[in-house]
Every structure is written in structure tokens, then in C-alpha cells.
Design a protein around this motif. Structure first.
Motif, PDB file in Angstrom:
ATOM      1  N   GLN A  19       0.701  -1.231  -0.123  1.00 34.97           N
ATOM      2  CA  GLN A  19      -0.010   0.031   0.437  1.00 34.97           C
ATOM      3  C   GLN A  19       1.181   1.009  -0.458  1.00 34.97           C
ATOM      4  N   SER A  20       1.815   1.322   0.257  1.00 40.16           N
ATOM      5  CA  SER A  20       2.830   2.337   0.854  1.00 40.16           C
ATOM      6  C   SER A  20       3.614   2.885  -0.371  1.00 40.16           C
ATOM      7  N   LYS A  21       4.373   1.073  -1.032  1.00 36.81           N
ATOM      8  CA  LYS A  21       4.642   1.384  -2.412  1.00 36.81           C
ATOM      9  C   LYS A  21       4.459   2.187  -4.294  1.00 36.81           C
ATOM     10  N   PHE A  22       2.291   1.359  -3.877  1.00 36.33           N
ATOM     11  CA  PHE A  22       1.926   0.720  -5.299  1.00 36.33           C
ATOM     12  C   PHE A  22       0.424   2.480  -5.471  1.00 36.33           C
ATOM     13  N   GLY A  23       0.772   2.754  -3.439  1.00 36.83           N
ATOM     14  CA  GLY A  23      -0.846   3.662  -3.425  1.00 36.83           C
ATOM     15  C   GLY A  23      -1.164   4.510  -4.152  1.00 36.83           C
ATOM     16  N   ASP A  24      -0.712   4.829  -5.056  1.00 39.00           N
ATOM     17  CA  ASP A  24      -0.161   6.488  -6.326  1.00 39.00           C
ATOM     18  C   ASP A  24      -1.138   5.485  -6.771  1.00 39.00           C
ATOM     19  N   PHE A  25      -0.982   4.248  -7.187  1.00 38.40           N
ATOM     20  CA  PHE A  25      -1.893   3.759  -8.528  1.00 38.40           C
ATOM     21  C   PHE A  25      -2.952   3.335  -8.410  1.00 38.40           C
ATOM     22  N   LEU A  26      -3.185   3.204  -7.458  1.00 43.58           N
ATOM     23  CA  LEU A  26      -4.894   2.779  -6.777  1.00 43.58           C
ATOM     24  C   LEU A  26      -5.947   3.710  -6.692  1.00 43.58           C
ATOM     25  N   ARG A  27      -6.897   3.627  -6.462  1.00 46.56           N
ATOM     26  CA  ARG A  27      -8.420   4.617  -6.555  1.00 46.56           C
ATOM     27  C   ARG A  27      -8.350   4.180  -5.200  1.00 46.56           C
ATOM     28  N   SER A  28      -9.051   5.572  -4.493  1.00 46.69           N
ATOM     29  CA  SER A  28      -9.521   5.616  -3.091  1.00 46.69           C
ATOM     30  C   SER A  28     -10.403   4.815  -2.614  1.00 46.69           C
TER      31      SER A  28
END
Length: 76
Positions: A19-28
Motif C-alpha cells: 500500500q505504501s509503495k503502490f498506493g499512488d496507482f490505486l483509486r481511493s
């Protein structure tokens, strides 16, 4: 999914690390279900999509990202 994981994945990432590494690629409202690594490549399963990071080259300067959205079936 177990067949894919058993043949191609060497390490399971904890969900909080993913989540910390790839959270920017996810919807809220999107959740990571599992995340895996194989050498430098990564695959993330979410409740809405499958995200693959393909790192190529000796220096890892070539990065490809593939996003596959999951269609939920209306059949039981």
C-alpha cells in the motif's frame, strides 16, 4: 490465482508495504488483496484490477506497467 503465484512469484509482500509503495496507482476506494515480487518485477492483485510492473534492462531503467481491470460477473 494459486497456479500463477506458484510458478512465477518468489516473495509475498505484506499488504501495508504494498500500500505504501503502490498506493499512488490505486483509486481511493480500492484495496490491495495481495502483492508479490519476482526479482525486480511486481504483481499486485486488488479488488478492482491486476497491476503488473515489468522492469527490464541491466540498470532497471525500462519500466512497463500493465493494468487489467477486473469485471465482476453478475452470475452467482
Amino acid at each position: 490465482m494459486d497456479l500463477i503465484v506458484s510458478f512465477s512469484v518468489t516473495q509475498l509482500l505484506p499488504v501495508d508495504v504494498a500500500q505504501s509503495k503502490f498506493g499512488d496507482f490505486l483509486r481511493s476506494d480500492e484495496k490491495i488483496l495481495s502483492a508479490h515480487t519476482h526479482t525486480r518485477d511486481k504483481i499486485i492483485f486488488t479488488d478492482r484490477q491486476l497491476i503488473c510492473f515489468d522492469v527490464q534492462g541491466i540498470t532497471g531503467s525500462k519500466n512497463n506497467r500493465a493494468f487489467s481491470h477486473i469485471q465482476k460477473s453478475s452470475k452467482p
